[in-house]
Design an enzyme around this catalytic site. Structure first.
Site, PDB file in Angstrom:
ATOM      1  N   HIS A   1      -6.340  -5.439   2.793  1.00 46.89           N
ATOM      2  CA  HIS A   1      -6.012  -4.715   3.524  1.00 46.89           C
ATOM      3  C   HIS A   1      -5.057  -6.075   4.201  1.00 46.89           C
ATOM      4  O   HIS A   1      -5.792  -6.513   5.006  1.00 46.89           O
ATOM      5  CB  HIS A   1      -6.448  -3.858   3.679  1.00 46.89           C
TER       6      HIS A   1
ATOM      7  N   ASP B   1       1.067  -1.504   0.577  1.00 47.50           N
ATOM      8  CA  ASP B   1      -0.074   0.148  -0.085  1.00 47.50           C
ATOM      9  C   ASP B   1       0.677   1.365   0.299  1.00 47.50           C
ATOM     10  O   ASP B   1       1.992   1.166   1.167  1.00 47.50           O
ATOM     11  CB  ASP B   1      -0.940   0.055   1.149  1.00 47.50           C
TER      12      ASP B   1
ATOM     13  N   ASN C   1     -13.265  -3.057   3.155  1.00 51.37           N
ATOM     14  CA  ASN C   1     -14.344  -1.986   3.317  1.00 51.37           C
ATOM     15  C   ASN C   1     -14.912  -2.000   1.850  1.00 51.37           C
ATOM     16  O   ASN C   1     -14.518  -2.047   1.047  1.00 51.37           O
ATOM     17  CB  ASN C   1     -13.141  -0.728   2.761  1.00 51.37           C
TER      18      ASN C   1
ATOM     19  N   HIS D   1     -10.679  -5.414  -2.737  1.00 49.12           N
ATOM     20  CA  HIS D   1      -9.194  -5.657  -2.467  1.00 49.12           C
ATOM     21  C   HIS D   1      -8.858  -6.043  -1.102  1.00 49.12           C
ATOM     22  O   HIS D   1      -9.514  -5.483  -0.266  1.00 49.12           O
ATOM     23  CB  HIS D   1      -8.131  -4.702  -2.508  1.00 49.12           C
TER      24      HIS D   1
ATOM     25  N   GLN E   1     -14.340   2.609   1.093  1.00 46.61           N
ATOM     26  CA  GLN E   1     -13.276   1.524   0.130  1.00 46.61           C
ATOM     27  C   GLN E   1     -13.773   3.931  -0.551  1.00 46.61           C
ATOM     28  O   GLN E   1     -14.419   3.437  -0.956  1.00 46.61           O
ATOM     29  CB  GLN E   1     -14.615   1.054  -0.346  1.00 46.61           C
ATOM     30  N   SER E   2     -12.452   2.992  -1.210  1.00 44.44           N
ATOM     31  CA  SER E   2     -12.085   4.599  -2.635  1.00 44.44           C
ATOM     32  C   SER E   2     -11.989   4.169  -3.593  1.00 44.44           C
ATOM     33  O   SER E   2     -11.761   4.033  -4.802  1.00 44.44           O
ATOM     34  CB  SER E   2     -10.904   5.198  -1.880  1.00 44.44           C
ATOM     35  N   VAL E   3     -11.386   2.385  -4.104  1.00 45.47           N
ATOM     36  CA  VAL E   3     -10.818   1.556  -4.989  1.00 45.47           C
ATOM     37  C   VAL E   3     -12.597   0.392  -5.343  1.00 45.47           C
ATOM     38  O   VAL E   3     -12.085  -0.229  -4.463  1.00 45.47           O
ATOM     39  CB  VAL E   3      -9.820   1.348  -5.043  1.00 45.47           C
TER      40      VAL E   3
HETATM   41  P1  AMP Z   1      -9.694   1.144  -0.192  1.00 47.65           P
HETATM   42  O1  AMP Z   1      -9.961   2.555   0.821  1.00 47.65           O
HETATM   43  O2  AMP Z   1     -10.071  -0.142   0.963  1.00 47.65           O
HETATM   44  O3  AMP Z   1     -10.831   0.817  -1.477  1.00 47.65           O
HETATM   45  O4  AMP Z   1      -7.966   1.148  -0.783  1.00 47.65           O
HETATM   46  C1  AMP Z   1      -7.890   1.780  -1.077  1.00 47.65           C
HETATM   47  C2  AMP Z   1      -6.062   1.269  -1.009  1.00 47.65           C
HETATM   48  O5  AMP Z   1      -5.370   2.511  -2.213  1.00 47.65           O
HETATM   49  C3  AMP Z   1      -5.904   2.417   0.149  1.00 47.65           C
HETATM   50  O6  AMP Z   1      -5.139   1.669   1.487  1.00 47.65           O
HETATM   51  C4  AMP Z   1      -4.752   3.363  -0.532  1.00 47.65           C
HETATM   52  O7  AMP Z   1      -3.719   3.968  -0.335  1.00 47.65           O
HETATM   53  C5  AMP Z   1      -3.702   2.718  -1.661  1.00 47.65           C
HETATM   54  N1  AMP Z   1      -3.145   2.879  -2.926  1.00 47.65           N
HETATM   55  C6  AMP Z   1      -4.235   4.131  -3.676  1.00 47.65           C
HETATM   56  N2  AMP Z   1      -3.191   3.883  -4.584  1.00 47.65           N
HETATM   57  C7  AMP Z   1      -2.660   3.296  -4.833  1.00 47.65           C
HETATM   58  C8  AMP Z   1      -1.196   2.893  -5.507  1.00 47.65           C
HETATM   59  N3  AMP Z   1      -0.971   3.840  -6.179  1.00 47.65           N
HETATM   60  N4  AMP Z   1       0.382   2.168  -5.170  1.00 47.65           N
HETATM   61  C9  AMP Z   1      -0.419   1.722  -3.686  1.00 47.65           C
HETATM   62  N5  AMP Z   1      -1.337   1.179  -3.381  1.00 47.65           N
HETATM   63  C10 AMP Z   1      -2.224   2.379  -3.504  1.00 47.65           C
END
Ligand code: AMP
Length: 115
Positions: A102, A31, A87, A100, A94-96
């Site tokens: 963690h 991460d 998340n 996935h 959740q942002s992506v």
């Molecule tokens: P979530 O908020 O559960 O969707 O997790 C998304 C995660 O992706 C966060 O912990 C970010 O720090 C991580 N993240 C976003 N961009 C990158 C990247 N380019 N390389 C590695 N991790 C990333």
């Protein structure tokens, strides 16, 4: 057609990322904003599932492969014990929206907040 997710772009080498493990169907990246000495993301190569609810319904075997990779990462990069966090939904952090997990390892006791 939708854009590939940020994780797919890392897997394809389009943007930088440290790939820690890679199998036929699952990979792991470190991460970019680590919350523990080990903070990896375990990700299915398919973008078919947005979150773990969809994944568990659609392909429980793939979810099991993710858990196995989490354990392997914790053994190879931490003390073998780990926290596994999904998340699910924006309001839950959740942002992506490419499912996935963690994987957090070697967590400082003072940072074991919440439960
Ligand atoms: P979530 O908020 O559960 O969707 O997790 C998304 C995660 O992706 C966060 O912990 C970010 O720090 C991580 N993240 C976003 N961009 C990158 C990247 N380019 N390389 C590695 N991790 C990333």
């Amino acid at each position: 057609m939708t854009e590939p997710s940020i994780f797919t772009r890392i897997l394809n080498g389009e943007i930088p990322g440290e790939i820690l493990a890679d199998t036929d169907r699952v990979f792991a990246v470190r991460d970019i904003d680590p919350q523990a000495p080990l903070h990896a993301l375990v990700i299915p190569k398919t973008e078919q599932y947005r979150d773990v609810t969809e994944l568990a319904e659609g392909d429980p075997g793939l979810l099991a492969e993710m858990v196995a990779m989490a354990k392997r990462l914790a053994t190879e990069h931490a003390n073998g014990e780990y926290r596994l966090i999904f998340n699910n939904g924006a309001s839950a952090g959740q942002s992506v929206f490419h499912v996935h997990a963690h994987v957090l390892g070697d967590i400082e006791e003072s940072k074991l907040v919440g439960f």
